[in-house]
Design a protein around this motif. Structure first.
Motif, PDB file in Angstrom:
ATOM      1  N   VAL A 146       0.852  -1.172   0.000  1.00 35.31           N
ATOM      2  CA  VAL A 146       0.000   0.000   0.000  1.00 35.31           C
ATOM      3  C   VAL A 146       0.898   1.235   0.000  1.00 35.31           C
ATOM      4  CG1 VAL A 146      -1.732   1.308   1.294  1.00 35.31           C
ATOM      5  CG2 VAL A 146      -1.835  -1.190   1.240  1.00 35.31           C
ATOM      6  N   LEU A 147       0.570   2.238  -0.820  1.00 37.85           N
ATOM      7  CA  LEU A 147       1.290   3.506  -0.851  1.00 37.85           C
ATOM      8  C   LEU A 147       0.373   4.597  -0.338  1.00 37.85           C
ATOM      9  CD1 LEU A 147       2.889   3.363  -4.427  1.00 37.85           C
ATOM     10  CD2 LEU A 147       3.917   2.626  -2.274  1.00 37.85           C
ATOM     11  N   GLN A 148       0.897   5.463   0.538  1.00 37.39           N
ATOM     12  CA  GLN A 148       0.066   6.553   1.033  1.00 37.39           C
ATOM     13  C   GLN A 148       0.949   7.712   1.502  1.00 37.39           C
ATOM     14  OE1 GLN A 148      -2.016   4.331   4.081  1.00 37.39           O
ATOM     15  NE2 GLN A 148      -0.671   5.082   5.719  1.00 37.39           N
ATOM     16  N   ASN A 149       0.387   8.901   1.396  1.00 42.30           N
ATOM     17  CA  ASN A 149       0.977  10.120   1.966  1.00 42.30           C
ATOM     18  C   ASN A 149       2.389  10.399   1.478  1.00 42.30           C
ATOM     19  OD1 ASN A 149      -1.370  10.589   3.545  1.00 42.30           O
ATOM     20  ND2 ASN A 149      -0.629   9.109   5.075  1.00 42.30           N
ATOM     21  N   CYS A 150       2.574  10.451   0.170  1.00 46.17           N
ATOM     22  CA  CYS A 150       3.876  10.817  -0.375  1.00 46.17           C
ATOM     23  C   CYS A 150       3.713  11.287  -1.810  1.00 46.17           C
ATOM     24  CB  CYS A 150       4.875   9.668  -0.286  1.00 46.17           C
ATOM     25  SG  CYS A 150       4.415   8.204  -1.227  1.00 46.17           S
ATOM     26  N   LYS A 151       4.750  11.927  -2.308  1.00 47.06           N
ATOM     27  CA  LYS A 151       4.782  12.388  -3.690  1.00 47.06           C
ATOM     28  C   LYS A 151       5.790  11.533  -4.449  1.00 47.06           C
ATOM     29  CE  LYS A 151       5.623  16.552  -6.474  1.00 47.06           C
ATOM     30  NZ  LYS A 151       5.899  18.019  -6.412  1.00 47.06           N
ATOM     31  N   ILE A 152       5.379  11.089  -5.673  1.00 45.96           N
ATOM     32  CA  ILE A 152       6.216  10.189  -6.459  1.00 45.96           C
ATOM     33  C   ILE A 152       6.464  10.840  -7.814  1.00 45.96           C
ATOM     34  CG2 ILE A 152       6.470   7.851  -7.361  1.00 45.96           C
ATOM     35  CD1 ILE A 152       4.172   7.086  -5.390  1.00 45.96           C
ATOM     36  N   ALA A 153       7.726  10.839  -8.259  1.00 44.17           N
ATOM     37  CA  ALA A 153       8.067  11.489  -9.525  1.00 44.17           C
ATOM     38  C   ALA A 153       9.127  10.679 -10.259  1.00 44.17           C
ATOM     39  CB  ALA A 153       8.567  12.908  -9.279  1.00 44.17           C
ATOM     40  N   ASN A 154       9.209  10.906 -11.568  1.00 43.11           N
ATOM     41  CA  ASN A 154      10.268  10.348 -12.408  1.00 43.11           C
ATOM     42  C   ASN A 154      10.359  11.231 -13.648  1.00 43.11           C
ATOM     43  OD1 ASN A 154      12.149   8.844 -13.777  1.00 43.11           O
ATOM     44  ND2 ASN A 154      11.092   6.880 -13.522  1.00 43.11           N
ATOM     45  N   PRO A 155      10.945  12.420 -13.509  1.00 46.40           N
ATOM     46  CA  PRO A 155      10.853  13.436 -14.568  1.00 46.40           C
ATOM     47  C   PRO A 155      11.449  13.019 -15.904  1.00 46.40           C
ATOM     48  CG  PRO A 155      12.413  14.081 -12.858  1.00 46.40           C
ATOM     49  CD  PRO A 155      11.665  12.913 -12.333  1.00 46.40           C
ATOM     50  N   ALA A 189      11.522   9.920 -17.145  1.00 49.23           N
ATOM     51  CA  ALA A 189      11.034   8.620 -17.621  1.00 49.23           C
ATOM     52  C   ALA A 189      10.472   8.740 -19.027  1.00 49.23           C
ATOM     53  CB  ALA A 189       9.954   8.101 -16.681  1.00 49.23           C
ATOM     54  N   ASN A 190      10.719   7.723 -19.830  1.00 54.06           N
ATOM     55  CA  ASN A 190      10.091   7.631 -21.140  1.00 54.06           C
ATOM     56  C   ASN A 190       9.434   6.269 -21.319  1.00 54.06           C
ATOM     57  OD1 ASN A 190      12.325   6.057 -21.338  1.00 54.06           O
ATOM     58  ND2 ASN A 190      13.387   7.320 -22.851  1.00 54.06           N
ATOM     59  N   GLY A 191       9.196   5.594 -20.182  1.00 56.04           N
ATOM     60  CA  GLY A 191       8.567   4.283 -20.203  1.00 56.04           C
ATOM     61  C   GLY A 191       7.585   4.150 -19.059  1.00 56.04           C
ATOM     62  N   TYR A 192       8.001   3.401 -18.046  1.00 55.68           N
ATOM     63  CA  TYR A 192       7.071   3.053 -16.980  1.00 55.68           C
ATOM     64  C   TYR A 192       6.768   4.217 -16.041  1.00 55.68           C
ATOM     65  CZ  TYR A 192       7.776  -1.723 -18.490  1.00 55.68           C
ATOM     66  OH  TYR A 192       7.819  -2.864 -19.235  1.00 55.68           O
ATOM     67  N   GLY A 193       7.681   5.082 -15.766  1.00 56.14           N
ATOM     68  CA  GLY A 193       7.397   6.293 -15.006  1.00 56.14           C
ATOM     69  C   GLY A 193       7.414   6.127 -13.512  1.00 56.14           C
ATOM     70  N   CYS A 194       6.309   6.508 -12.841  1.00 52.19           N
ATOM     71  CA  CYS A 194       6.301   6.566 -11.373  1.00 52.19           C
ATOM     72  C   CYS A 194       6.095   5.200 -10.736  1.00 52.19           C
ATOM     73  CB  CYS A 194       5.214   7.540 -10.907  1.00 52.19           C
ATOM     74  SG  CYS A 194       5.552   9.257 -11.350  1.00 52.19           S
ATOM     75  N   LEU A 195       4.986   4.532 -11.075  1.00 56.40           N
ATOM     76  CA  LEU A 195       4.691   3.208 -10.518  1.00 56.40           C
ATOM     77  C   LEU A 195       4.720   2.189 -11.644  1.00 56.40           C
ATOM     78  CD1 LEU A 195       1.687   4.032  -8.143  1.00 56.40           C
ATOM     79  CD2 LEU A 195       4.140   4.124  -7.655  1.00 56.40           C
ATOM     80  N   SER A 196       5.460   1.113 -11.429  1.00 55.80           N
ATOM     81  CA  SER A 196       5.590   0.074 -12.450  1.00 55.80           C
ATOM     82  C   SER A 196       5.303  -1.278 -11.819  1.00 55.80           C
ATOM     83  CB  SER A 196       7.002   0.087 -13.038  1.00 55.80           C
ATOM     84  OG  SER A 196       7.218  -1.048 -13.840  1.00 55.80           O
TER      85      SER A 196
END
Length: 485
Positions: free
Chosen positions: A337-346, A348-355
């Motif tokens: 479970v993911l909660q209360n955070c910021k996720i980034a991958n500036p 990325a040209n594929g899967y990005g933040c969550l894969s």
């Protein structure tokens, strides 16, 4: 022959006059030599006030009446010095040093410094024998260091021989540790000194540990998959991660001296335990954590609710620049479970933040997606699944909001997605039997880009919400068996 062969004591000759003189001379020599003990060996000149019976070992460079007497015994007798030349084997005691000397035919040698080397037998409060040639009977035996290190060595001639320590009760063996018949390390035990059971073996080539007698499986803590190496939880646990922590900490307290520095180290700690059905939370403090997070496959996880990554809100930023790889990845059965955070991958040209690749995630409260060149959420492969029933926020332009491919599935329902004013390539994409369900979702904001793209027998199900339900200013496409419902 007028003198004895060894001590050169004068004999009383036949018909000798004044026999007492010869007799007393022999007595004086015996008095000086028997139980030989001298006061000092460092004097080259006679002491000024000797006492009758004083004896010295004349030092090198003798002077005065001791000139030319180096190495001889000087005895003060009847008001004069008598000198006795030593013979091989003589021993004397140095009273001022408390030391024993022996004469080897050329010089006096220090018997203590020379040591007993070699000695056939040494017994300390015990009798040594042909097998136990060094025997000690004592409450304890100390082998101390001389200059820092100390190593106890036990050597054997060939690999087939034995070099070991044997522990006995009543002189009967009960435990043995060492190289027994080969070069592997063995630990063996015996109840009677005759029948032995090998408990542990360490391979000398690989260091691999084996348990030759196995483990009893009656105790649940000893199931074969764990082999005593996993801690088995009996209550819920929290691991803490902070920007001022250290990966050498234990991770169990929310302080700089207790928390981990990286999320990766917390994942490692989770991978080493058995959750036993209890929840584990990774509590991530405020700050930026520039790392890829690989959700671990764990033992004892009974439901996806029980492994939780929880930050301090959007002040907790998890980011990476890994191209086609996601910032947070769940693969091969891993989930959380993911909660209360910021996720980034500036970048990325594929899967990005969550894969997800045959893994699963639940999007909990307080998630914000930052800049992402790829997809915020990518689900790929049969068994991959994302559930989003809590509201989340899009905080920057992205390539795609969600993407389901190769039989991966995403369910988003009953929540609000705050899009803001954003530009996307495609809001929702499904390909190759991928499945996306968007049900009872409220989208806010203004989105520039394509609404959806679905093809190759994939499905986007909005439960009949209409073609313009998904945000975007460009109509969506359905192709090659893809369906939008």
């Amino acid at each position: 022959m007028e003198n004895s062969a060894n001590l050169l004591l004068p004999y009383i000759m036949p018909s000798q006059a004044q026999k007492h003189v010869t007799h007393n001379e022999a007595i004086r020599k015996l008095d000086a030599l028997v139980q030989l003990s001298v006061l000092d060996r460092d004097l080259a000149s006679p002491p000024p006030s000797p006492v009758d019976g004083d004896r010295y070992l004349v030092a090198a460079g003798g002077t005065g009446t001791w000139a030319g007497k180096d190495g001889k015994i000087a005895a003060w007798q009847d008001g004069a010095w008598a000198f006795l030349a030593p013979k091989t084997g003589w021993m004397l005691w140095l009273e001022d040093e408390g030391n024993l000397l022996a004469f080897d035919g050329d010089e006096w040698r220090d018997a203590v410094a020379e040591g007993l080397n070699p000695a056939s037998f040494i017994g300390v409060n015990a009798t040594a024998d042909l097998t136990s040639r060094f025997t000690v009977k004592s409450p304890a035996t100390l082998f101390d260091e001389e200059a820092g290190d100390h190593r106890l060595k036990v050597n054997k001639a060939t690999p087939a021989d034995t070099a070991s320590m044997l522990f006995q009760t009543g002189y009967s063996g009960r435990a043995e540790l060492g190289l027994a018949g080969d070069n592997d390390l063995h630990i063996k035990v015996s109840a009677d000194g005759d029948t032995w059971s090998e408990a542990l073996k360490v391979d000398t080539d690989t260091g691999a540990v084996s348990l030759p007698t196995g483990l009893p499986l009656g105790n649940d803590d000893q199931v074969a998959t764990r082999r005593h190496i996993r801690e088995r939880l009996t209550a819920n646990r929290t691991y803490y991660v902070r920007t001022d922590g250290s990966d050498s900490n234990g991770g169990l307290s929310d302080s700089s001296g207790g928390a981990f520095l990286t999320i990766g180290r917390a994942n490692q700690a989770i991978g080493e335990i058995d959750l036993n059905g209890h929840a584990v939370t990774i509590d991530i403090g405020a700050g930026t954590f520039a790392e890829q997070v690989e959700v671990p496959v764990v033992v004892g996880l009974t439901t996806y609710h029980y492994l939780i990554y929880s930050g301090a809100g959007d002040t907790t930023i998890i980011t990476s620049n890994l191209g086609y790889q996601g910032t947070i990845q769940a693969r091969l059965g891993a989930g959380a479970v993911l909660q209360n955070c910021k996720i980034a991958n500036p970048n990325a040209n594929g899967y990005g933040c969550l894969s997800l690749q045959r893994g699963w995630l639940r999007i909990g409260d307080g998630i914000k997606f930052g800049s992402c060149g790829g997809s915020c959420i990518t689900v790929q492969g049969s068994g991959s699944y994302v559930l989003s029933d809590a509201s989340f926020t899009l905080d920057a332009d992205v390539g795609c909001l969600v993407r389901a491919i190769d039989q991966g599935g995403i369910q988003i329902f009953g929540n609000t997605i705050a899009m803001g004013t954003r530009t996307v390539m495609t809001t929702i994409e499904a390909r190759n039997l991928g499945f996306v369900e968007v049900n009872s979702v409220t989208f806010t904001g203004t989105v520039t880009g394509k609404r959806y793209d679905v093809g190759n027998n994939a499905l986007i199900n909005t439960n009949g919400a209409g073609a313009s339900y998904i945000p975007g200013n460009v109509a969506g496409d359905a192709w090659a068996g893809g369906a939008y419902a």
